[in-house]
Every structure is written in C-alpha cells, then in structure tokens.
Design an enzyme around this catalytic site. Sequence first.
Site, PDB file in Angstrom:
ATOM      1  N   CYS A   1      -5.373   0.438   3.523  1.00  0.00           N
ATOM      2  CA  CYS A   1      -5.479  -0.984   3.889  1.00  0.00           C
ATOM      3  C   CYS A   1      -6.874  -1.523   3.618  1.00  0.00           C
ATOM      4  CB  CYS A   1      -5.134  -1.163   5.356  1.00  0.00           C
ATOM      5  SG  CYS A   1      -6.205  -0.201   6.453  1.00  0.00           S
TER       6      CYS A   1
ATOM      7  N   GLN B   1       0.812  -1.219   0.000  1.00  0.00           N
ATOM      8  CA  GLN B   1       0.000   0.000   0.000  1.00  0.00           C
ATOM      9  C   GLN B   1       0.844   1.266   0.000  1.00  0.00           C
ATOM     10  OE1 GLN B   1      -1.685  -1.222   4.019  1.00  0.00           O
ATOM     11  NE2 GLN B   1      -1.778   0.986   4.271  1.00  0.00           N
TER      12      GLN B   1
ATOM     13  N   GLU C   1      -6.615  -4.665 -11.543  1.00  0.00           N
ATOM     14  CA  GLU C   1      -5.412  -3.858 -11.276  1.00  0.00           C
ATOM     15  C   GLU C   1      -4.737  -3.485 -12.597  1.00  0.00           C
ATOM     16  OE1 GLU C   1      -3.798  -4.127  -7.602  1.00  0.00           O
ATOM     17  OE2 GLU C   1      -3.387  -2.146  -8.393  1.00  0.00           O
TER      18      GLU C   1
ATOM     19  N   GLU D   1      -7.345  -1.638  -6.227  1.00  0.00           N
ATOM     20  CA  GLU D   1      -7.583  -0.826  -5.037  1.00  0.00           C
ATOM     21  C   GLU D   1      -7.824   0.626  -5.432  1.00  0.00           C
ATOM     22  OE1 GLU D   1      -4.693  -2.704  -5.321  1.00  0.00           O
ATOM     23  OE2 GLU D   1      -5.651  -4.401  -4.310  1.00  0.00           O
TER      24      GLU D   1
ATOM     25  N   HIS E   1      -6.710  -1.555  11.357  1.00  0.00           N
ATOM     26  CA  HIS E   1      -6.002  -1.954  10.142  1.00  0.00           C
ATOM     27  C   HIS E   1      -6.732  -3.102   9.451  1.00  0.00           C
ATOM     28  CE1 HIS E   1      -2.764  -2.505   7.373  1.00  0.00           C
ATOM     29  NE2 HIS E   1      -2.446  -3.708   7.830  1.00  0.00           N
TER      30      HIS E   1
ATOM     31  N   ASP F   1      -5.923  -4.588  15.484  1.00  0.00           N
ATOM     32  CA  ASP F   1      -5.137  -3.489  16.038  1.00  0.00           C
ATOM     33  C   ASP F   1      -3.684  -3.704  15.605  1.00  0.00           C
ATOM     34  OD1 ASP F   1      -3.770  -1.597  17.426  1.00  0.00           O
ATOM     35  OD2 ASP F   1      -4.113  -2.469  19.412  1.00  0.00           O
TER      36      ASP F   1
ATOM     37  N   ASN G   1      -1.198  -9.331   4.637  1.00  0.00           N
ATOM     38  CA  ASN G   1      -1.069  -7.889   4.837  1.00  0.00           C
ATOM     39  C   ASN G   1      -0.778  -7.211   3.497  1.00  0.00           C
ATOM     40  OD1 ASN G   1      -0.990  -5.459   6.157  1.00  0.00           O
ATOM     41  ND2 ASN G   1       0.705  -5.976   7.525  1.00  0.00           N
TER      42      ASN G   1
END
Length: 340
Positions: A144, A138, A205, A169, A283, A258, A307
């Site tokens: 996120c 990111q 994308e 995104e 997050h 968190d 992530n």
Amino acid sequence: MSLPSGLLGAMALRLGLLLALLGCTTAPDAALEEAWEGHPRAPTPSHETEATRREVWEKNLRRIQQHNWEETQGQHTFRLAMNHYGDLTDEEFNQLLNGFTLLRQEKPAPLFQASAALKTPVEVDWRAKGYVTPVKNQGHCGSCWAFSATGALEGLVFNRTGKLTVLSEQNLIDCSRKLGNNGCHGGYMTRAFQYVHDNGGLNSEHVYPYTATDTSSCRYDPQDRAANCSAIWLVAQGSEAALEQAVATVGPVSVAVDASSFQFRFYKSGIFSSVLCSQRVNHGMLAVGYGTSQERGRSVSYWILKNSWSEAWGERGYIRLLKGADNQCGVANQASFPVL
Ligand SMILES: *[C@@H]1O[C@H](CO)[C@@H](O)[C@H](O)[C@H]1NC(C)=O
Ligand SMILES: *[C@@H]1O[C@H](CO)[C@@H](O)[C@H](O)[C@H]1NC(C)=O
C-alpha cells in the site's frame, strides 16, 4: 397477507447470527453454494481444506449482512459488501494487506502547518482536475505504501507537465529496500519519496509493471524518468485542518489510516466512521479531496481517499471517510507529500 421480504430477510439474518454465536458454523450453508463458487479467491493452500476457507467466508458474509441490517436501522452511515478479501480471517488480512507502520522518527523535513490566513474551498476533488490515475490493485502484497506514494507523485507530475502518467510501484518495491522499505511486507511513503529523490527519478508503470511480488532485483531504467522529487513535506501530525489546507493547495496527499477493522475491509458505500477504527495507522492511501453531503438531514463532511484494492472495493475504489470530527482512523497522523 405476507410478511415484507425485508423483514423475512432480517429474521433469517438474526437466526443465522444466533447459530453463529452458538458455534454452529461447521456445516456450510447450502443456500450459499453459488455465491461461494463465484467468489474470487486465492488458491487454497495445501495445508487446509476448502471447507475451512468457506467457513471463514461465510462468517464474514454474516457479519456483512448483520452490519447492513443495522444500517437500515440507522445505526451506521455506510454499507458493506463481500469482496475478494472475503475468505481471509481478520488476522490473515492484516498480516497480508496493511503494509504501513507508524514511523516514530521521521527524517527532519519541512512541516506543513495550518495557516489561519488561508481560506480553503468548501469542496476539492482532484479527480475532476485530471490529477488522479485509475484505481489500482495491490493484490495479495502489503505494498500500500508504494501505491500511496505513486498516487502523490502522479499528481505532482500532472501539475508540472500537464500529463497524467501512471507510475511504477514495482520500481519502488524492488529498489527502495536500502531506505528501510520492505517490499510486500510494508514500507513508508516518505521513504518512497526519498528513493525518488536520491535516485533522481522513477519509472512509469508501462516501463516497469507491477507483479505483486518482492523477490526481483532493481531494474530501474534511467532512460524513463517519469517523475522527480526534490523535497518531502510532512503535514502537521494529527491536524485535519493542516491536512485540508495541504489537499486544497498542493494536490493529492499521501495519508495513512487504520484499515484493520472488518468494516473497513468490506466497506462499500456511504460515509465511513467506526468505533472499531483506532489512531494506530497501518495502511497507506491517497487523499484526493474532501466534501460535504446531507445525511439524514445533517451536514456531514468527508475525506475522499483513493485505495489500492481495485474498483470492486468501496465507491469504485474510493472511500468517503468522516472528516473534521475526531481525526477518524488517524487519517491526519502520517500525511506527507513530495514537491518538485
Ligand atoms: C499546478 O499548481 C499550481 C500551484 O498550486 C497551479 O497554479 C497550477 O495551475 C497547477 N497546474 C496544473 C496543470 O494544474
Ligand atoms: C526529471 O529531472 C530530469 C533531470 O533534471 C529531467 O530531465 C526530467 O525531464 C524530469 N522529469 C520530470 C517528469 O519532471
């Protein structure tokens, strides 16, 4: 006879820590020159000197070393490593990166609840089934929520079409503001799904690439409908049992945690659990499975979370988070998934 180098390292570390506690951090450590030069970092803002950044970085490095030393003493079940977020203070990092706030008032939606009749497998890993695209990055943008949402949609599209398509995104960032999302300054997975639902599609994308900025207007191309969403489900709040069943039966599920502790920011490997982790989620991530491993003679269960901080963070971009203990880091507090 010489001292084992590990012990010497630990002593040096202690000394470093003592100095830090006394506030003697202004003179940069010459031994760290090379490591600092090699550290990937954002351009230093003009209002501050490079020395200020370096001081932040050195402080973070000491904390990482202290943690890893404690890990060797059996005090933690995971290790840390310096990464590309190492020259930010805790405050800067949390302002910049953790772009999710708890939604108190969700739109009414079907609720996924744990069912006593449902037996789930001992282990699930959707990566092995082809549902998960490569780990993304990111950058310095609190998006996120968009990465978590595309991750769940990518799994859904794969289930329906058998094709893995990397979703956009940037499409979500540029086009879902009217639903209450705020670009690089935070948003919600459920509202991202709602956008795809209302819009009747989401671009890939490839067609709509990521820029890590939020100043462009919407460029959605209806010729490229790479995903759809007909409804949004919420997972019963706070229930790891419900989350396990959702992950086992649906596919990858969007979750929030968190991530504000320095331990989370610099996580490298192992099974994460921390007293610094609260239930206040900030997050967005993607739960792609769960499993169990033997740790120091004990059986420990974990979530596998994807992530969006690049493969350099964690276990090639993933974290294993302690599962089934106490809703660690609030992982089951804000889980949701799209359906078609
Ligand atoms: C999609 O999900 C259904 C129901 O969960 C499952 O039976 C089917 O095998 C899945 N398809 C693919 C391609 O994985
Ligand atoms: C999405 O829905 C549209 C219109 O119903 C359809 O033409 C398209 O094939 C769907 N795309 C996917 C990826 O499901």
